[in-house]
Each structure stands twice: as C-alpha cells, then as structure tokens.
Write a protein that holds these residues in place. Structure first.
Motif, PDB file in Angstrom:
ATOM      1  N   VAL A 329       0.814  -1.227   0.045  1.00  0.00           N
ATOM      2  CA  VAL A 329       0.086  -0.137   0.031  1.00  0.00           C
ATOM      3  C   VAL A 329       0.935   1.061  -0.012  1.00  0.00           C
ATOM      4  CG1 VAL A 329      -1.897  -1.249   1.292  1.00  0.00           C
ATOM      5  CG2 VAL A 329       0.005   0.147   2.464  1.00  0.00           C
ATOM      6  N   THR A 330       0.103   2.408  -0.387  1.00  0.00           N
ATOM      7  CA  THR A 330       0.891   3.538  -0.175  1.00  0.00           C
ATOM      8  C   THR A 330       1.537   4.003   1.264  1.00  0.00           C
ATOM      9  OG1 THR A 330      -1.113   5.074   0.041  1.00  0.00           O
ATOM     10  CG2 THR A 330      -0.293   4.490  -2.240  1.00  0.00           C
ATOM     11  N   VAL A 331       2.526   4.776   1.278  1.00  0.00           N
ATOM     12  CA  VAL A 331       3.016   5.256   2.527  1.00  0.00           C
ATOM     13  C   VAL A 331       1.847   5.870   3.280  1.00  0.00           C
ATOM     14  CG1 VAL A 331       4.493   6.693   3.734  1.00  0.00           C
ATOM     15  CG2 VAL A 331       5.242   5.337   1.641  1.00  0.00           C
ATOM     16  N   LYS A 332       0.984   6.980   2.729  1.00  0.00           N
ATOM     17  CA  LYS A 332       0.066   7.715   3.343  1.00  0.00           C
ATOM     18  C   LYS A 332      -0.876   6.549   4.083  1.00  0.00           C
ATOM     19  CE  LYS A 332      -2.592  11.995   3.174  1.00  0.00           C
ATOM     20  NZ  LYS A 332      -1.887  12.610   3.943  1.00  0.00           N
ATOM     21  N   SER A 333      -1.309   5.683   3.288  1.00  0.00           N
ATOM     22  CA  SER A 333      -2.362   4.682   3.621  1.00  0.00           C
ATOM     23  C   SER A 333      -1.788   3.848   4.728  1.00  0.00           C
ATOM     24  CB  SER A 333      -2.779   3.925   2.366  1.00  0.00           C
ATOM     25  OG  SER A 333      -3.387   4.681   1.465  1.00  0.00           O
ATOM     26  N   ALA A 334      -0.459   3.511   4.691  1.00  0.00           N
ATOM     27  CA  ALA A 334       0.015   2.461   5.544  1.00  0.00           C
ATOM     28  C   ALA A 334       0.216   3.300   6.884  1.00  0.00           C
ATOM     29  CB  ALA A 334       1.592   2.107   5.090  1.00  0.00           C
ATOM     30  N   ILE A 335       0.374   4.576   6.895  1.00  0.00           N
ATOM     31  CA  ILE A 335       0.442   5.224   7.941  1.00  0.00           C
ATOM     32  C   ILE A 335      -0.838   5.415   8.871  1.00  0.00           C
ATOM     33  CG2 ILE A 335       0.899   7.479   9.062  1.00  0.00           C
ATOM     34  CD1 ILE A 335       3.159   8.108   7.232  1.00  0.00           C
ATOM     35  N   LYS A 336      -1.783   5.500   7.967  1.00  0.00           N
ATOM     36  CA  LYS A 336      -3.211   5.714   8.524  1.00  0.00           C
ATOM     37  C   LYS A 336      -3.631   4.227   8.995  1.00  0.00           C
ATOM     38  CE  LYS A 336      -8.054   6.884   7.148  1.00  0.00           C
ATOM     39  NZ  LYS A 336      -8.799   7.410   6.029  1.00  0.00           N
ATOM     40  N   ARG A 337      -3.496   3.209   8.224  1.00  0.00           N
ATOM     41  CA  ARG A 337      -3.624   1.947   8.771  1.00  0.00           C
ATOM     42  C   ARG A 337      -3.266   1.393  10.032  1.00  0.00           C
ATOM     43  NH1 ARG A 337      -4.521  -1.511   2.922  1.00  0.00           N
ATOM     44  NH2 ARG A 337      -5.908   0.219   1.976  1.00  0.00           N
ATOM     45  N   GLY A 338      -1.687   1.766   9.918  1.00  0.00           N
ATOM     46  CA  GLY A 338      -0.841   1.388  10.964  1.00  0.00           C
ATOM     47  C   GLY A 338      -1.386   1.830  12.563  1.00  0.00           C
ATOM     48  N   TYR A 339      -1.969   3.010  12.456  1.00  0.00           N
ATOM     49  CA  TYR A 339      -2.382   3.681  13.659  1.00  0.00           C
ATOM     50  C   TYR A 339      -4.059   2.951  13.986  1.00  0.00           C
ATOM     51  CZ  TYR A 339       0.432   7.882  14.928  1.00  0.00           C
ATOM     52  OH  TYR A 339       1.404   8.447  15.487  1.00  0.00           O
ATOM     53  N   GLN A 340      -4.568   2.660  12.852  1.00  0.00           N
ATOM     54  CA  GLN A 340      -6.041   1.956  13.202  1.00  0.00           C
ATOM     55  C   GLN A 340      -5.607   0.507  13.751  1.00  0.00           C
ATOM     56  OE1 GLN A 340      -7.563   2.289   9.243  1.00  0.00           O
ATOM     57  NE2 GLN A 340      -8.580   4.254   9.671  1.00  0.00           N
ATOM     58  N   ASN A 341      -4.896  -0.235  13.291  1.00  0.00           N
ATOM     59  CA  ASN A 341      -4.370  -1.450  13.587  1.00  0.00           C
ATOM     60  C   ASN A 341      -3.884  -1.485  14.887  1.00  0.00           C
ATOM     61  OD1 ASN A 341      -5.423  -2.323  11.039  1.00  0.00           O
ATOM     62  ND2 ASN A 341      -3.257  -2.329  10.127  1.00  0.00           N
ATOM     63  N   ALA A 342      -3.107  -0.603  15.220  1.00  0.00           N
ATOM     64  CA  ALA A 342      -2.341  -0.676  16.757  1.00  0.00           C
ATOM     65  C   ALA A 342      -3.340  -0.099  17.699  1.00  0.00           C
ATOM     66  CB  ALA A 342      -1.092   0.328  16.551  1.00  0.00           C
ATOM     67  N   MET A 343      -4.334   0.813  17.426  1.00  0.00           N
ATOM     68  CA  MET A 343      -5.468   1.541  18.262  1.00  0.00           C
ATOM     69  C   MET A 343      -5.912   0.356  19.430  1.00  0.00           C
ATOM     70  SD  MET A 343      -6.540   4.370  19.042  1.00  0.00           S
ATOM     71  CE  MET A 343      -6.660   5.579  17.644  1.00  0.00           C
ATOM     72  N   SER A 344      -6.270  -0.618  19.008  1.00  0.00           N
ATOM     73  CA  SER A 344      -7.163  -1.277  19.942  1.00  0.00           C
ATOM     74  C   SER A 344      -6.010  -1.994  20.886  1.00  0.00           C
ATOM     75  CB  SER A 344      -7.908  -2.525  19.369  1.00  0.00           C
ATOM     76  OG  SER A 344      -6.909  -3.264  18.485  1.00  0.00           O
ATOM     77  N   SER A 345      -4.948  -2.306  20.586  1.00  0.00           N
ATOM     78  CA  SER A 345      -3.825  -3.183  21.305  1.00  0.00           C
ATOM     79  C   SER A 345      -3.331  -1.919  22.319  1.00  0.00           C
ATOM     80  CB  SER A 345      -2.522  -3.460  20.537  1.00  0.00           C
ATOM     81  OG  SER A 345      -2.920  -4.722  19.761  1.00  0.00           O
ATOM     82  N   ILE A 346      -3.082  -0.413  21.885  1.00  0.00           N
ATOM     83  CA  ILE A 346      -2.705   0.550  22.656  1.00  0.00           C
ATOM     84  C   ILE A 346      -3.627   0.759  23.634  1.00  0.00           C
ATOM     85  CG2 ILE A 346      -2.137   2.996  22.776  1.00  0.00           C
ATOM     86  CD1 ILE A 346      -0.861   2.474  19.899  1.00  0.00           C
ATOM     87  N   VAL A 347      -4.857   0.936  23.593  1.00  0.00           N
ATOM     88  CA  VAL A 347      -5.943   1.139  24.299  1.00  0.00           C
ATOM     89  C   VAL A 347      -6.306   0.150  25.468  1.00  0.00           C
ATOM     90  CG1 VAL A 347      -8.297   1.866  24.594  1.00  0.00           C
ATOM     91  CG2 VAL A 347      -6.997   2.952  22.758  1.00  0.00           C
ATOM     92  N   ASP A 348      -6.115  -0.882  24.873  1.00  0.00           N
ATOM     93  CA  ASP A 348      -6.220  -2.101  25.462  1.00  0.00           C
ATOM     94  C   ASP A 348      -5.195  -2.140  27.045  1.00  0.00           C
ATOM     95  OD1 ASP A 348      -8.549  -2.595  24.395  1.00  0.00           O
ATOM     96  OD2 ASP A 348      -7.732  -4.669  23.516  1.00  0.00           O
ATOM     97  N   SER A 349      -3.960  -2.211  26.493  1.00  0.00           N
ATOM     98  CA  SER A 349      -2.784  -2.153  27.556  1.00  0.00           C
ATOM     99  C   SER A 349      -2.875  -1.125  28.421  1.00  0.00           C
ATOM    100  CB  SER A 349      -1.939  -2.131  26.764  1.00  0.00           C
ATOM    101  OG  SER A 349      -1.375  -1.049  25.776  1.00  0.00           O
ATOM    102  N   ASN A 350      -3.115   0.112  27.959  1.00  0.00           N
ATOM    103  CA  ASN A 350      -3.215   1.153  28.646  1.00  0.00           C
ATOM    104  C   ASN A 350      -4.204   1.362  29.668  1.00  0.00           C
ATOM    105  OD1 ASN A 350      -1.028   3.506  28.105  1.00  0.00           O
ATOM    106  ND2 ASN A 350      -1.552   2.581  26.042  1.00  0.00           N
ATOM    107  N   MET A 351      -5.375   0.888  29.419  1.00  0.00           N
ATOM    108  CA  MET A 351      -6.721   0.872  30.182  1.00  0.00           C
ATOM    109  C   MET A 351      -6.502  -0.226  31.355  1.00  0.00           C
ATOM    110  SD  MET A 351      -8.666   3.100  29.446  1.00  0.00           S
ATOM    111  CE  MET A 351      -9.982   2.360  30.666  1.00  0.00           C
ATOM    112  N   THR A 352      -5.732  -1.284  31.155  1.00  0.00           N
ATOM    113  CA  THR A 352      -5.301  -2.364  31.987  1.00  0.00           C
ATOM    114  C   THR A 352      -4.581  -1.676  32.789  1.00  0.00           C
ATOM    115  OG1 THR A 352      -5.640  -4.107  30.316  1.00  0.00           O
ATOM    116  CG2 THR A 352      -4.364  -4.796  32.307  1.00  0.00           C
ATOM    117  N   THR A 353      -3.409  -0.906  32.593  1.00  0.00           N
ATOM    118  CA  THR A 353      -2.577  -0.375  33.488  1.00  0.00           C
ATOM    119  C   THR A 353      -3.200   0.694  34.257  1.00  0.00           C
ATOM    120  OG1 THR A 353      -0.905  -0.457  32.048  1.00  0.00           O
ATOM    121  CG2 THR A 353      -0.158   0.638  33.613  1.00  0.00           C
ATOM    122  N   ILE A 354      -4.186   1.579  33.785  1.00  0.00           N
ATOM    123  CA  ILE A 354      -5.128   2.551  34.479  1.00  0.00           C
ATOM    124  C   ILE A 354      -5.882   1.693  35.609  1.00  0.00           C
ATOM    125  CG2 ILE A 354      -6.711   4.106  34.537  1.00  0.00           C
ATOM    126  CD1 ILE A 354      -5.880   5.061  31.820  1.00  0.00           C
TER     127      ILE A 354
END
Length: 419
Positions: A329-354
């Motif tokens: 995919v294009t770089v711009k799309s990859a950056i966008k999708r990278g954030y979307q795909n990582a969002m759930s893991s980031i939020v889940d791990s941080n909420m668990t720590t909170i």
C-alpha cells in the motif's frame, strides 16, 4: 509545492516550539523581571528526595466516623503549619490512619509529641486573658454574607458562651479578639460592637473553602478522637540529597537510550517519535506541578515506566505501518492503517494499566499512592501525545516529502506510490 512548503514551515515551528517549551520548563527563564521557574524549583519533592520525617498516626477509638477522621486531619495539618514547615503532606490512609510527611525536619520525637496532643481552642482578649474555650461554641458554619457577597464564618455560642462573649465584646470594642488553636492564631477579628445575641460573624476568609476549613476547626476544638503514633521514619538530608541527582541522572540516561534506539532503528519516524516524547515528558512534569503531585523515588519509577509505555505505543504503530507497507500500500495509507491497527492494542494495554494504578491508589498507602498517581497521569498524557501529536507530526513529515521513500521506514520492498 505550496502544500509541501506549508507543511515544512508548520513542522519546523512545532519542533522548535516543543524544544523551546522543554528548555524553558526544565531550566527556567527570567525575562524583564518575569520569571518562569524550573521543574526543580516547582515540583514538590518527597522525603526520599530531600529528607525529613514521616509519621503514621492511628486513631485508637474504634468505629471512627469519616467526619471525625477529616476533622482530625485538618487539626493535625494546622499543627504541622505551626511548626513552620512548608510543602508538608497530610493524608488519610484507610479508615483510621493519618500520615504526615514533613520535609526538612529530623526531630521525629518532638514532632510526634506535638502532633499527638489533644489540642485546645480558645478566644483570647487583647489583654492576653482567655475569654472562651471551644466548649462555649455551639456551632460554626461557613456562609456567604448577603451584603458583601464574601465568605464569612458564622458562630453560635452556648448560653454560657453567649454571656461571656457579650461581656467581652462590650469591653473590647475596637480591639481584636484572637481565636487560637494550641496558641496558634487562626484569626483575630476586630470587635465592631457589643454582641449579646449569642451569634457572631468572622470576616476575612479569602474563599469559601478557607471559611469552611476555619469553621471545621472551630467546631472540632480539640482533637475529636485520641491518636497515637504507630510508626515514624526519618530520612537524613544526605540520603535525600544523594537520591535526587542519582534519580535524575538515571532518568536522563534511560530516556537518552530510548531516544537513540528509536532514531537508529526507525530512522525518521523514530526521530519524530523522540520529538513527541520530549513534549510528553515536559507535559507530564508540568501536570505534576499544576496538580501538586509530591514526587518520590517510586513516583520517578512510575514516570519512567509511562515513558516506556509511550515508546511501546510508537513501536506498535510503526511495526503495523511497516506491515502495511510490505503489503504494497502507499505510505500515506500505511501510516493511517498502522494507527488504526495498533489502536485497540494500545488502548487495551493502557486501560489495563490504569485499572491497576487505580487499585494501587485506593488500596495502597504512602509511596504506593505516589507511584499510582504518576502512573495514571503519565498514561493519560501518553495516549494524547502518541495518538495525536506523533500522528500530526508524521502527516506533516509525509507532506514534506521526507517519508515517501520506504527506506525511511526500514522497508526494503519497493512499491509504487499509486499502489
């Protein structure tokens, strides 16, 4: 070209603003008589960083009410202020304990004796004689004066207190009657006229909160419950003075290694993440100042842990972005999708720590609470900088043209930009 130039200008301004913001906050600055103090001057340091005494007091009476616990804490706070101590922390622990952390004091025996006294409320005339005691006050309450719209303390005396106060106010018109707790003056209002109806008003409170505190102290008089010291800890000045520089040095080295790793491994995205992390660290410490967090060694550990979690969020985003790039995919799309795909893991791990930090805060005590507070503040701010600030800077960098090559992400597979 216009978009590229605009993005370049915004990126440079944002980067310089973050760096300048960090320098001002960490080093302080004085311009034309107006001073911004450094974090070292404004952050309240715990006993383990500057030395002092920590005393844990326990109420010996069973089945203590929350009201009595809070009254006792307020009276102890007043007694600590009587010692002339700044930046003292007085907190409740559990349902019957009060912890007092007094920086810069090392006579633990004398402090325990002072804090454990029962206390005595008195009204003293200008001649130094006691007019009334706390037993003569039936009730004190904080109200708003309808004429001046200012907070005042309203007093109502017992029948015996009414007679004593009427005689005193008649004798001392135009003079001050001091209200004291353990010989410490709470307030010394001037008598305007004779008061014989058993009610009086104390003016001069700066806020309704100050009026409520004063009313609470007057209501409680002496300590409402007996207390005893169950533990006391003294931290020497030398240990505290050594701990802070070592902690700061360890923090600088640790953060520096993290920045170096991010830049060497992720290149331009790593550099952008390091800029965002600089902003993150500055924001966290600024939040500590504004909230009034007392920074301790466990608190510093909590701060460094949140930096690691902030870095972890960036690593997740960058790795997901690289996976998308590898798919073509294009770089711009990859950056966008990278954030979307990582969002759930980031939020889940941080909420668990909170959630874990909340448990530590509500069920822990002393330095454990400090660790939990710094951990929660750091996580919340890391979500902001990781998901918004870093993303904003990455988008600007792409528009500038410095992220359009796959080599900027350490991806070797070549794809077409319009793929």
């Amino acid at each position: 070209m216009k978009s590229k130039g605009k993005s370049t200008a915004i990126f440079i301004i944002c980067t310089l603003a973050i760096i300048l913001f960090a320098i001002v906050c960490f080093r302080g600055v004085e311009i034309g008589g107006w001073e911004v103090k450094s974090f070292n001057q404004t952050i309240t340091k715990g006993l383990d960083l500057q030395g002092g005494v920590s005393v844990l007091l326990e109420i010996t009476q069973p089945n203590v009410s929350h009201e009595d616990l809070e009254k006792t804490k307020d009276l102890i706070q007043l007694r600590v202020n009587k010692l002339g101590v700044a930046e003292t922390v007085v907190t409740t622990e559990g349902s019957n304990r009060i912890r007092v952390d007094i920086p810069g004091k090392y006579d633990s025996e004398g402090i325990v004796k002072t804090l454990s006294q029962t206390g005595n409320l008195t009204f003293v005339g200008p001649d130094g004689k006691v007019i009334l005691t706390g037993k003569d006050v039936e009730k004190a309450s904080a109200v708003i004066d309808q004429q001046t719209n200012q907070p005042v303390v309203s007093l109502k005396f017992t029948s015996e207190g009414t007679q004593k106060f009427a005689e005193a106010t008649k004798e001392f018109i135009g003079q001050k009657i001091a209200i004291k707790m353990d010989n410490e003056t709470l307030t010394d209002p001037t008598v305007q006229s004779q008061i014989d109806n058993g009610e009086a008003v104390i003016t001069g409170s700066g806020s309704i909160q100050a009026a409520q505190n004063l009313a609470g102290l007057i209501n409680s008089g002496a300590l409402p419950v007996p207390i005893k010291a169950v533990s006391q800890q003294t931290v020497g000045a030398q240990l505290g003075a050594t701990a802070l520089p070592n902690a700061v040095k360890a923090g600088i080295i640790g953060v520096g290694i993290v920045f170096l790793f991010m830049i060497l491994y992720y290149r331009i995205p790593g550099l952008i993440a390091s800029i965002a992390l600089t902003f993150y660290v500055t924001l966290v410490l600024l939040a500590f100042v504004e909230i009034g967090v007392t920074l301790t060694l466990p608190g510093i550990a909590g701060l460094l842990l949140t930096i690691g979690m902030a870095v972890d969020a960036n690593v997740l985003i960058f790795e997901r972005t690289k996976e998308e790039l590898a798919r073509g995919v294009t770089v711009k799309s990859a950056i966008k999708r990278g954030y979307q795909n990582a969002m759930s893991s980031i939020v889940d791990s941080n909420m668990t720590t909170i959630i874990a930090a909340l448990i530590l805060y509500f069920f822990g005590s002393g330095s454990v609470k400090g660790f939990a507070i710094t951990l929660m503040i750091g996580i919340i701010i890391s979500l902001f900088t990781g998901l918004l600030v870093t993303k904003f800077l990455l988008d600007l960098a792409y528009d500038m043209g410095i992220l359009k090559k796959l080599s900027a992400f350490r991806v070797k597979k070549e794809v077409k930009e319009n793929a």
